[in-house]
Design a protein around this motif. Structure first.
Motif, PDB file in Angstrom:
ATOM      1  N   GLY A  93       0.830  -1.204   0.000  1.00  0.00           N
ATOM      2  CA  GLY A  93       0.000   0.000   0.000  1.00  0.00           C
ATOM      3  C   GLY A  93       0.861   1.249   0.000  1.00  0.00           C
ATOM      4  O   GLY A  93       1.747   1.399  -0.840  1.00  0.00           O
ATOM      5  N   ASN A  94       0.630   2.114   0.951  1.00  0.00           N
ATOM      6  CA  ASN A  94       1.361   3.381   1.055  1.00  0.00           C
ATOM      7  C   ASN A  94       2.504   3.318   2.058  1.00  0.00           C
ATOM      8  O   ASN A  94       2.911   4.363   2.587  1.00  0.00           O
ATOM      9  N   ARG A  95       3.016   2.122   2.316  1.00  0.00           N
ATOM     10  CA  ARG A  95       4.119   1.983   3.278  1.00  0.00           C
ATOM     11  C   ARG A  95       5.247   1.137   2.686  1.00  0.00           C
ATOM     12  O   ARG A  95       5.010   0.159   1.982  1.00  0.00           O
ATOM     13  N   ILE A  96       6.455   1.552   3.037  1.00  0.00           N
ATOM     14  CA  ILE A  96       7.650   0.792   2.683  1.00  0.00           C
ATOM     15  C   ILE A  96       8.467   0.646   3.958  1.00  0.00           C
ATOM     16  O   ILE A  96       8.691   1.631   4.665  1.00  0.00           O
ATOM     17  N   ALA A  97       8.892  -0.573   4.260  1.00  0.00           N
ATOM     18  CA  ALA A  97       9.749  -0.826   5.421  1.00  0.00           C
ATOM     19  C   ALA A  97      11.023  -1.495   4.911  1.00  0.00           C
ATOM     20  O   ALA A  97      10.987  -2.285   3.967  1.00  0.00           O
ATOM     21  N   PHE A  98      12.143  -1.149   5.542  1.00  0.00           N
ATOM     22  CA  PHE A  98      13.403  -1.727   5.098  1.00  0.00           C
ATOM     23  C   PHE A  98      14.427  -1.735   6.216  1.00  0.00           C
ATOM     24  O   PHE A  98      14.315  -0.986   7.181  1.00  0.00           O
ATOM     25  N   THR A  99      15.412  -2.607   6.074  1.00  0.00           N
ATOM     26  CA  THR A  99      16.592  -2.572   6.928  1.00  0.00           C
ATOM     27  C   THR A  99      17.772  -2.245   6.028  1.00  0.00           C
ATOM     28  O   THR A  99      17.794  -2.608   4.845  1.00  0.00           O
ATOM     29  N   GLN A 100      18.719  -1.551   6.620  1.00  0.00           N
ATOM     30  CA  GLN A 100      19.871  -1.079   5.860  1.00  0.00           C
ATOM     31  C   GLN A 100      21.130  -1.289   6.691  1.00  0.00           C
ATOM     32  O   GLN A 100      21.183  -0.887   7.853  1.00  0.00           O
ATOM     33  N   ALA A 101      22.119  -1.953   6.098  1.00  0.00           N
ATOM     34  CA  ALA A 101      23.408  -2.150   6.755  1.00  0.00           C
ATOM     35  C   ALA A 101      24.420  -1.211   6.108  1.00  0.00           C
ATOM     36  O   ALA A 101      24.528  -1.161   4.882  1.00  0.00           O
ATOM     37  N   CYS A 102      25.134  -0.470   6.928  1.00  0.00           N
ATOM     38  CA  CYS A 102      26.126   0.489   6.444  1.00  0.00           C
ATOM     39  C   CYS A 102      27.474   0.157   7.054  1.00  0.00           C
ATOM     40  O   CYS A 102      27.547  -0.343   8.173  1.00  0.00           O
ATOM     41  N   ALA A 103      28.536   0.459   6.318  1.00  0.00           N
ATOM     42  CA  ALA A 103      29.885   0.211   6.826  1.00  0.00           C
ATOM     43  C   ALA A 103      30.813   1.332   6.379  1.00  0.00           C
ATOM     44  O   ALA A 103      30.776   1.754   5.221  1.00  0.00           O
ATOM     45  N   TYR A 104      31.610   1.808   7.330  1.00  0.00           N
ATOM     46  CA  TYR A 104      32.646   2.799   7.053  1.00  0.00           C
ATOM     47  C   TYR A 104      33.949   2.068   6.735  1.00  0.00           C
ATOM     48  O   TYR A 104      34.122   0.915   7.147  1.00  0.00           O
TER      49      TYR A 104
END
Length: 120
Positions: free
Chosen positions: A79-90
């Motif tokens: 619908g009108n929602r998006i959910a996500f996980t995000q992994a970041c690395a320096y």
């Protein structure tokens, strides 16, 4: 970047995040959008609030200008929602994990809440 008639999709969001495309990310937001960030410095009772597309653009310019990688691991759109996980690395090995929920209105991001945890 999206055209004025295109709606934001999970695929658009994933591509822009992973390629560090701050211009495209900024184009996804409504003019009066609100982004809330909860983390160690900004607890749930007092989240950091970034209001309006110009301020959100500055946020994404900063994030996307950093030397780091971003990977969207899980993404669910309904619908009108998006959910996500995000992994970041320096480059120094520090990692950040972020979970985001996006609410769309008229095809643009109207509200976003991000909860992030950083390595110490």
């Amino acid at each position: 970047m999206l055209t004025t008639t295109e709606a934001v999709t999970g695929a658009h969001l994933k591509r822009a995040i992973e390629t560090r495309d701050g211009g495209s990310l900024a184009s996804f937001y409504a003019d009066d959008a609100v982004m809330r960030i909860v983390d160690e410095d900004n607890p749930p009772s007092h989240p950091r609030e970034i209001r309006g597309r110009p301020a959100i653009t500055a946020f994404w310019d900063d994030i996307c200008g950093r030397t780091m990688t971003h990977q969207v691991d899980t993404l669910v759109a309904e619908g009108n929602r998006i959910a996500f996980t995000q992994a970041c690395a320096y480059p120094n090995g520090s990692k950040v994990l972020c979970s985001g929920i996006v609410n769309l209105k008229d095809g643009r991001i109207a509200e976003q809440t991000m909860v992030q945890a950083w390595d110490h």
